[in-house]
Scaffold this motif. Structure first.
Motif, PDB file in Angstrom:
ATOM      1  N   TYR A 193       2.675  -6.821   8.969  1.00 42.21           N
ATOM      2  CA  TYR A 193       3.039  -6.159   7.720  1.00 42.21           C
ATOM      3  C   TYR A 193       4.472  -5.644   7.806  1.00 42.21           C
ATOM      4  N   GLU A 194       5.139  -5.620   6.672  1.00 43.46           N
ATOM      5  CA  GLU A 194       6.409  -4.911   6.580  1.00 43.46           C
ATOM      6  C   GLU A 194       6.134  -3.427   6.352  1.00 43.46           C
ATOM      7  N   VAL A 195       7.097  -2.578   6.713  1.00 44.10           N
ATOM      8  CA  VAL A 195       6.909  -1.136   6.582  1.00 44.10           C
ATOM      9  C   VAL A 195       8.130  -0.535   5.894  1.00 44.10           C
ATOM     10  N   VAL A 196       7.855   0.348   4.923  1.00 46.00           N
ATOM     11  CA  VAL A 196       8.898   1.113   4.251  1.00 46.00           C
ATOM     12  C   VAL A 196       8.547   2.586   4.410  1.00 46.00           C
ATOM     13  N   ALA A 197       9.504   3.381   4.891  1.00 48.86           N
ATOM     14  CA  ALA A 197       9.296   4.812   5.055  1.00 48.86           C
ATOM     15  C   ALA A 197       9.833   5.546   3.834  1.00 48.86           C
ATOM     16  N   GLU A 198       8.997   6.382   3.236  1.00 44.86           N
ATOM     17  CA  GLU A 198       9.401   7.152   2.058  1.00 44.86           C
ATOM     18  C   GLU A 198       9.863   8.554   2.473  1.00 44.86           C
ATOM     19  N   GLY A 199      10.750   9.120   1.662  1.00 42.93           N
ATOM     20  CA  GLY A 199      11.139  10.510   1.845  1.00 42.93           C
ATOM     21  C   GLY A 199      12.025  10.762   3.045  1.00 42.93           C
ATOM     22  N   VAL A 200      12.854   9.808   3.458  1.00 48.31           N
ATOM     23  CA  VAL A 200      13.770  10.002   4.586  1.00 48.31           C
ATOM     24  C   VAL A 200      14.931  10.880   4.111  1.00 48.31           C
ATOM     25  N   GLU A 201      15.108  12.024   4.763  1.00 50.19           N
ATOM     26  CA  GLU A 201      16.131  12.975   4.321  1.00 50.19           C
ATOM     27  C   GLU A 201      17.139  13.343   5.406  1.00 50.19           C
ATOM     28  N   ILE A 255       0.874  -1.180   0.000  1.00 46.92           N
ATOM     29  CA  ILE A 255       0.000   0.000   0.000  1.00 46.92           C
ATOM     30  C   ILE A 255       0.904   1.221   0.000  1.00 46.92           C
ATOM     31  N   ASP A 256       0.853   1.986  -1.088  1.00 47.16           N
ATOM     32  CA  ASP A 256       1.687   3.179  -1.213  1.00 47.16           C
ATOM     33  C   ASP A 256       0.978   4.373  -0.575  1.00 47.16           C
ATOM     34  N   ASP A 257       1.759   5.341  -0.102  1.00 45.65           N
ATOM     35  CA  ASP A 257       1.230   6.575   0.517  1.00 45.65           C
ATOM     36  C   ASP A 257       0.272   6.264   1.652  1.00 45.65           C
ATOM     37  N   PHE A 258       0.607   5.251   2.464  1.00 44.83           N
ATOM     38  CA  PHE A 258      -0.301   4.853   3.535  1.00 44.83           C
ATOM     39  C   PHE A 258      -0.428   5.987   4.557  1.00 44.83           C
ATOM     40  N   GLY A 259      -1.660   6.199   4.987  1.00 53.00           N
ATOM     41  CA  GLY A 259      -1.948   7.258   5.949  1.00 53.00           C
ATOM     42  C   GLY A 259      -2.618   8.449   5.322  1.00 53.00           C
ATOM     43  N   THR A 260      -2.621   8.524   3.978  1.00 50.03           N
ATOM     44  CA  THR A 260      -3.230   9.677   3.308  1.00 50.03           C
ATOM     45  C   THR A 260      -4.660   9.398   2.892  1.00 50.03           C
ATOM     46  N   GLY A 261      -5.105   8.142   2.972  1.00 50.30           N
ATOM     47  CA  GLY A 261      -6.456   7.806   2.563  1.00 50.30           C
ATOM     48  C   GLY A 261      -7.337   7.501   3.755  1.00 50.30           C
ATOM     49  N   TYR A 262      -8.352   6.667   3.488  1.00 45.22           N
ATOM     50  CA  TYR A 262      -9.313   6.325   4.529  1.00 45.22           C
ATOM     51  C   TYR A 262      -9.429   4.801   4.600  1.00 45.22           C
ATOM     52  N   SER A 263      -8.436   4.203   5.201  1.00 48.81           N
ATOM     53  CA  SER A 263      -8.381   2.746   5.236  1.00 48.81           C
ATOM     54  C   SER A 263      -9.374   2.196   6.249  1.00 48.81           C
ATOM     55  N   SER A 264      -9.966   1.081   5.864  1.00 46.51           N
ATOM     56  CA  SER A 264     -10.832   0.340   6.766  1.00 46.51           C
ATOM     57  C   SER A 264     -10.087  -0.920   7.190  1.00 46.51           C
ATOM     58  N   LEU A 265     -10.056  -1.166   8.521  1.00 47.87           N
ATOM     59  CA  LEU A 265      -9.360  -2.360   9.000  1.00 47.87           C
ATOM     60  C   LEU A 265      -9.981  -3.623   8.413  1.00 47.87           C
ATOM     61  N   LEU A 271      -7.560  -7.492   1.964  1.00 47.55           N
ATOM     62  CA  LEU A 271      -6.713  -7.169   0.825  1.00 47.55           C
ATOM     63  C   LEU A 271      -5.387  -7.924   0.903  1.00 47.55           C
ATOM     64  N   PRO A 272      -4.738  -8.161  -0.240  1.00 48.37           N
ATOM     65  CA  PRO A 272      -3.580  -9.062  -0.289  1.00 48.37           C
ATOM     66  C   PRO A 272      -2.246  -8.390   0.020  1.00 48.37           C
ATOM     67  N   PHE A 273      -2.239  -7.257   0.753  1.00 45.47           N
ATOM     68  CA  PHE A 273      -0.998  -6.535   0.954  1.00 45.47           C
ATOM     69  C   PHE A 273      -0.182  -7.124   2.105  1.00 45.47           C
ATOM     70  N   ASN A 274       1.121  -6.941   2.023  1.00 42.46           N
ATOM     71  CA  ASN A 274       1.991  -7.345   3.135  1.00 42.46           C
ATOM     72  C   ASN A 274       2.990  -6.253   3.492  1.00 42.46           C
ATOM     73  N   THR A 275       2.817  -5.055   2.867  1.00 40.14           N
ATOM     74  CA  THR A 275       3.753  -3.954   3.123  1.00 40.14           C
ATOM     75  C   THR A 275       2.996  -2.639   3.169  1.00 40.14           C
ATOM     76  N   PHE A 276       3.301  -1.823   4.180  1.00 40.50           N
ATOM     77  CA  PHE A 276       2.864  -0.434   4.236  1.00 40.50           C
ATOM     78  C   PHE A 276       4.018   0.450   3.786  1.00 40.50           C
ATOM     79  N   LYS A 277       3.712   1.499   2.989  1.00 38.64           N
ATOM     80  CA  LYS A 277       4.709   2.522   2.682  1.00 38.64           C
ATOM     81  C   LYS A 277       4.225   3.836   3.299  1.00 38.64           C
ATOM     82  N   ILE A 278       4.927   4.289   4.352  1.00 34.40           N
ATOM     83  CA  ILE A 278       4.515   5.502   5.048  1.00 34.40           C
ATOM     84  C   ILE A 278       4.761   6.699   4.140  1.00 34.40           C
ATOM     85  N   ASP A 279       3.729   7.522   3.962  1.00 31.86           N
ATOM     86  CA  ASP A 279       3.835   8.656   3.052  1.00 31.86           C
ATOM     87  C   ASP A 279       4.879   9.656   3.547  1.00 31.86           C
TER      88      ASP A 279
END
Length: 731
Positions: free
Chosen positions: A666-674, A613-623, A629-637
């Motif tokens: 779930y696995e987690v990937v953080a985007e935009g780390v600077e 799931i890309d850009d996680f946290g910007t939408g309206y996810s339902s648990l 859903l078949p996801f196994n990774t969150f990508k933090i926006d």
């Protein structure tokens, strides 16, 4: 001629004395008459055969030329001149073709079928080739010795002229041809004399006449008159055949009606469909005097229909579409615009009766409708009708006991003011409709009111450039590494697209993705990005570098039929392992239609592909949806990651996402780390994988390899350990 009956009677009397058999006399008499006409028949047939032979030679030359032209397209595109030369030699070896030649004007190269020459040789351009290049049309020249034809070689997708194919076919000498034709016709004449004439006379009255009558009826049916009478009252074989024809015609008539319905009628609303709408428009573009008919197209898109369809199901959605269609039809009839015939289509429908140009309302697909109607100056009636349509649709609807409400955004374009053909008019009406949506929806907008909007023209121009870019393969991919923050190893990469614009240079997705989404070019673009990613991943794998790759997928790709098949075919053709591919779907897309996402991903999951799931946290996810859903990774926006240093709210959101990921495994990937501060916070809270400018910017494949080697060297020096896995420098 006077005295002819007496002469015939005298001849019969003489034959009676020579041949007592009546059958023999009849055969001999017919043979005599036949021989008198044979010379005329042979001459006429010989002339016709000779003409047919001439036409056949020309047709053969055209067919071979077309074959050479089609064969040359991929070779000219990829400059495979040697392979093309071998194929031309093979064609010429048949003996029919005297010369086969392809000219590439882009490189001034001529490839021919002569083994003694090479495409490296400088050859004078054939006059027909020059004329074909100059005119872009086929060129034909006939001489007594040969037939020469030159055809432009066109790209199948863009119709661009890639070159010219020239074919020369030998002619058979005229004397030899005439001798063969005369000999054949004489033999045929003798055979007919011996066998056919007695049979023809014997069965003329009892057999040929009823068959001719039946044939005439069949011709009448083939002209479209399915009510032609068949002689079904006969009791012999002719009657059986006539009854079989009658039953067959009845079946054909029923099938034709069904085919017409499937081709031109929308199955849900029973309105004309997109093809019927297109034909009606094209048939009424000009009047009887050849002048353009002024007409307006109203492109109607229902607001909030998707919400109703997702909330109550497709049955309620179809019922709503039927009710909206009925309302539109009633409004047009009440305004005196439209009427129906017995088939359910408006008069002047798909066949387009120019003498009775009638308005038409059609369903184009999904929640899109369209109306076409004659337009007179001033266009007050169109403005009024558009407003009436908006008010008509926005009234609440009772569907299966439920009260529902939708709106209508309407775009209007006028022919010929806003475009010169159907495609342009419908596209401009669509643009006006989106302009109505952007201003809140539930209103009508005219294309003439927004045509001065530079933003709209820029989008149109960009869409055209995108189409050309896809044809010219101007897109490339870059790779941004994913880093395991604990071991400081590269554990994967995200694939991002770049457009190598010929004038504006390298463009990031933000400059064109929105237009690609709106124009549905995103499907072709997404397929190309996936191909490039898998090909590069396979190349790295062949060099012993195993790198998982993540590719973004849009909602248009998921909605397009065959998405799953295309992904699996791309993997098979490239040889890239499915377990190394991850498809990223934005949270908004995943939550908007979880059933479609789940259905499309199921066979891909079975193949070994993973989803994030890309850009996680910007939408309206339902648990509840997340669990299905078949996801196994969150990508933090990146918007949350950027605020980790100063914003307590962002830190709380990231901590909540990480806690949710641990609970769902779930696995987690953080985007935009600077910054190092952001990296430290993520590691303290259990996020070990990150990507961003702190580590590297997106880069081409060759730069990525060099960077990865340098990065792994720094990592080993910092850790004092040696990597022995099979990744790309621990990548």
């Amino acid at each position: 001629m006077p005295g002819t009956p007496k002469a015939v009677a005298k001849l019969v009397e003489i034959l009676s004395t020579w041949l007592p058999s009546l059958r023999s006399r009849f055969v001999l008499l017919v043979a005599g008459l036949f021989l008198v006409l044979s010379v005329v028949m042979i001459m006429v047939a010989s002339y016709l055969d000779l003409r047919d032979e001439e036409h056949r030679v020309v047709a053969d030359a055209k067919a071979i030329g077309a074959t050479v032209s089609r064969l040359a397209v991929p070779h000219l595109t990829n400059h495979h001149y040697l392979i093309l030369e071998q194929e031309l030699e093979s064609i010429a070896s048949s003996g029919i073709v005297e010369l086969a030649q392809v000219h590439d004007p882009g490189r001034a190269v001529t490839i021919d079928s002569d083994p003694a020459t090479s495409y490296f040789d400088e050859m004078e351009m054939h006059p027909l080739v020059a004329r074909a290049l100059a005119t872009g049309a086929d060129q034909l020249r006939q001489t007594q010795e040969r037939v020469e034809i030159a055809l432009p070689v066109r790209d199948m997708a863009s119709e661009t002229v890639l070159g010219v194919a020239l074919v020369a076919v030998k002619r058979v000498p005229v004397n030899g041809t005439l001798f063969a034709i005369w000999g054949r016709n004489i033999v045929i004449t003798l055979v007919l004399l011996v066998f056919c004439v007695p049979v023809t006379f014997h069965f003329a009255e009892s057999f040929v006449r009823p068959i001719k009558a039946l044939t005439q009826t069949a011709h009448t049916v083939s002209d479209g008159n399915f009510d032609a009478p068949f002689p079904v009252d006969r009791r012999d074989e002719i009657g059986v055949l006539a009854r079989a024809y009658r039953d067959m015609v009845a079946t054909i008539r029923a099938n034709m009606a069904r085919i017409h319905e499937l081709a031109f009628v929308d199955p849900v609303t029973r309105l004309p469909n997109r093809e019927c709408f297109r034909q009606h428009f094209n048939a009424n573009m000009v009047d009887g005097a050849g002048k353009p008919n002024r007409m307006s197209v109203l492109f109607i898109d229902l607001d909030r229909f998707k919400r109703v369809n997702d909330s109550y199901g497709h049955d309620h959605g179809d019922a709503l579409l039927k009710e909206v269609a009925a309302r539109l039809q009633r409004l047009l009839e009440a305004s005196g615009c439209a009427c129906r015939n017995d088939s359910g289509l408006q008069k002047g429908g798909c066949e387009g009766d120019q003498a009775k140009f009638a308005p038409l309302v059609a369903r184009l697909g999904g929640d899109e409708f369209a109306v076409i109607l004659p337009t007179d100056k001033p266009r007050n009636s169109v403005y009024t009708l558009a407003d009436d349509l908006v008010q008509c649709v926005e009234q609440p609807l009772e569907i299966n006991g439920l009260t529902m409400a939708v709106g209508a955004s309407i775009g209007v374009s006028t022919y010929p003011d806003d475009g010169s053909d159907y495609t342009e008019i419908l596209k401009n009406a669509d643009i006006a409709m989106y302009a109505a949506k952007r201003t809140g929806g539930n209103r009508a907008c005219f294309y003439s009111e927004i045509e001065r909007d530079s933003g709209s023209h820029e989008r149109i121009r960009l869409e055209a450039e995108l189409k050309r870019a896809l044809l010219r393969d101007e897109f490339a991919v870059v790779f941004q590494p994913k880093i395991d923050c604990t071991s400081m190893k590269v554990v994967g990469a995200e694939v991002l697209v770049r457009w190598d614009h010929p004038e504006r240079g390298m463009l990031a997705p933000g400059a064109f993705i929105d237009v690609a989404e709106e124009s549905d070019l995103i499907t072709r673009l997404g397929d190309r990005v996936l191909e490039l990613a898998c090909e590069q991943g396979r190349a790295w794998l062949d060099r012993g570098q195993r790198l998982p790759l993540a590719v973004n997928v849009s909602i248009r790709q998921l909605e397009k039929p065959g998405f799953t098949r295309r992904v699996l075919e791309t993997l098979e053709m490239s040889g890239f392992p499915a377990e190394l591919l991850q498809l990223e779907v934005t949270e908004t897309v995943a939550m908007a239609d979880p059933e479609r996402v789940s259905e499309a991903s199921r066979p891909l999951l079975e193949a070994g592909i993973t989803f994030a799931i890309d850009d996680f946290g910007t939408g309206y996810s339902s648990l509840a949806h997340l669990q299905r859903l078949p996801f196994n990774t969150f990508k933090i926006d990146r918007s949350f990651v950027s605020g980790l240093g100063t914003d307590k709210h962002s830190r709380s959101i990231v901590q909540t996402i990480l806690a949710m990921a641990r609970s769902l495994n779930y696995e987690v990937v953080a985007e935009g780390v600077e910054t190092l501060e952001q990296q430290a916070f993520l590691m303290e809270n259990g996020c070990t994988t990150a990507q961003g400018f702190l580590f590297a910017r997106p880069m081409p494949a060759d730069h990525f390899e060099a960077w990865a080697k340098a990065f792994s060297g720094r990592s080993r020096q910092a850790s004092g350990t040696t990597t022995r896995d099979g990744t790309i420098s621990a990548a």
